[in-house]
Design an enzyme around this catalytic site. Structure first.
Site, mmCIF file in Angstrom:
data_model
loop_
_atom_site.group_PDB
_atom_site.id
_atom_site.type_symbol
_atom_site.label_atom_id
_atom_site.label_comp_id
_atom_site.label_asym_id
_atom_site.label_seq_id
_atom_site.Cartn_x
_atom_site.Cartn_y
_atom_site.Cartn_z
ATOM 1 N N GLU A 1 0.811 -1.222 0.000
ATOM 2 C CA GLU A 1 0.000 0.000 0.000
ATOM 3 C C GLU A 1 0.844 1.272 0.000
ATOM 4 O O GLU A 1 0.337 2.358 0.304
ATOM 5 C CB GLU A 1 -0.952 0.018 1.207
ATOM 6 C CG GLU A 1 -1.968 -1.101 1.251
ATOM 7 C CD GLU A 1 -2.907 -1.141 0.051
ATOM 8 O OE1 GLU A 1 -2.753 -0.322 -0.873
ATOM 9 O OE2 GLU A 1 -3.783 -2.009 0.048
ATOM 10 N N HIS B 1 -3.082 2.111 8.714
ATOM 11 C CA HIS B 1 -4.140 1.316 8.072
ATOM 12 C C HIS B 1 -4.224 -0.019 8.797
ATOM 13 O O HIS B 1 -3.229 -0.728 8.907
ATOM 14 C CB HIS B 1 -3.827 1.102 6.591
ATOM 15 C CG HIS B 1 -4.590 -0.039 5.990
ATOM 16 N ND1 HIS B 1 -5.970 -0.103 6.033
ATOM 17 C CD2 HIS B 1 -4.187 -1.172 5.367
ATOM 18 C CE1 HIS B 1 -6.367 -1.227 5.458
ATOM 19 N NE2 HIS B 1 -5.303 -1.898 5.050
ATOM 20 N N HIS C 1 -6.905 -3.601 9.949
ATOM 21 C CA HIS C 1 -8.093 -4.398 9.654
ATOM 22 C C HIS C 1 -8.897 -4.562 10.944
ATOM 23 O O HIS C 1 -9.488 -5.610 11.183
ATOM 24 C CB HIS C 1 -7.695 -5.751 9.073
ATOM 25 C CG HIS C 1 -6.901 -5.640 7.805
ATOM 26 N ND1 HIS C 1 -6.142 -6.677 7.292
ATOM 27 C CD2 HIS C 1 -6.749 -4.612 6.928
ATOM 28 C CE1 HIS C 1 -5.552 -6.275 6.168
ATOM 29 N NE2 HIS C 1 -5.895 -5.034 5.931
ATOM 30 N N HIS D 1 -12.714 -3.972 3.725
ATOM 31 C CA HIS D 1 -11.273 -4.003 3.944
ATOM 32 C C HIS D 1 -10.895 -3.586 5.374
ATOM 33 O O HIS D 1 -10.515 -4.439 6.165
ATOM 34 C CB HIS D 1 -10.600 -3.129 2.881
ATOM 35 C CG HIS D 1 -9.124 -3.276 2.834
ATOM 36 N ND1 HIS D 1 -8.348 -2.864 1.774
ATOM 37 C CD2 HIS D 1 -8.247 -3.763 3.736
ATOM 38 C CE1 HIS D 1 -7.083 -3.114 2.019
ATOM 39 N NE2 HIS D 1 -6.996 -3.656 3.205
HETATM 40 ZN ZN LIG Z 1 -5.278 -3.802 4.320
#
Ligand SMILES: [Zn+2]
Length: 228
Positions: free
Chosen positions: A77, A96, A98, A160
């Site tokens: 990413e 970021h 989850h 996501h």
């Molecule tokens: Zn991810």
């Protein structure tokens, strides 16, 4: 000791803290930190166990994604993180994850309206859902860059996870926690089937104005950023 040592140390320390608190699991998610005074950022490597990670495993890239330091491949990413730093001068740390409750809201495509004063003060007017795009693609980076122009500090990525910003790493971690608390409370409220109340619009705008003032200070360089 290299120029990027303190940034790389902070990435590892933060990643392990987020694993311990349950926000990061296995090798999922990624985080980055803007390098002060340079068009560069430090980011977690791709697909590597956070608990085994050392500062030497962290990657440093410039704005054109050339590797400046590190031996491992950077997070898939990386393009998304670079796009965020390009678009949002006030953002100095990006996390970021989850994280579960936030991820659950993305599955039912339920953006979080302004529910709490603290949420509006730190995360912004609401937590929007950024439409799905496959991980690691330019399409995802472009979609994210388009959405983050609204000056909020937390977003949900459809099917996501969470995307959270801070003017420094400490605030980004705080914002991850505020987001998950809001997501859990909202999910519980939604399951009751009853109408979910919001804070008054005026209260939301007062809190958001404080966040915007902080952001303006960062853009002008009047507020301390970076790790500590
Ligand atoms: Zn991810």
């Amino acid at each position: 000791m290299g120029t990027f040592d303190s940034a790389c140390e902070l990435i590892v320390e933060t990643a392990q803290k987020l694993v311990a608190r349950g926000y990061l699991m296995a090798t999922g998610g990624n985080l980055s930190l803007r390098i002060e005074g340079q068009d560069a950022f430090a980011i977690t490597p791709s697909n590597y166990d956070y608990m085994k990670m050392t500062p030497e495993d962290v990657c440093v890239l410039d704005g054109d994604l050339h590797l400046l330091a590190g031996t491992r491949p950077p997070s898939v990413e990386t393009g998304m993180h670079a796009a965020i730093y390009r678009t949002r001068r006030d953002v100095h740390a990006v996390i970021h994850t989850h994280q579960v409750y936030t991820s659950a809201l993305t599955l039912i495509r339920a953006p979080i309206p302004a529910l709490f004063d603290e949420q509006a003060r730190f995360l912004g007017r609401g937590v929007a859902i950024i439409p799905y795009a496959p991980s690691g693609t330019a399409m995802l980076a472009n979609t994210v860059a388009r959405h983050v122009r609204d000056h909020n500090n937390a977003y949900m990525m459809q099917n996501h996870g969470a995307l959270v910003f801070g003017h420094d790493m400490q605030r980004a971690i705080h914002n991850v926690e505020v987001l998950e608390k809001c997501a859990l409370a909202y999910l519980l409220a939604l399951t009751s089937g009853r109408k979910v109340s919001r804070i008054p619009l005026a209260a939301r705008e007062v809190a958001f104005a404080k966040l915007r003032r902080d952001q303006a200070k960062i853009e002008k360089g009047d507020l301390k950023t970076g790790g500590e």
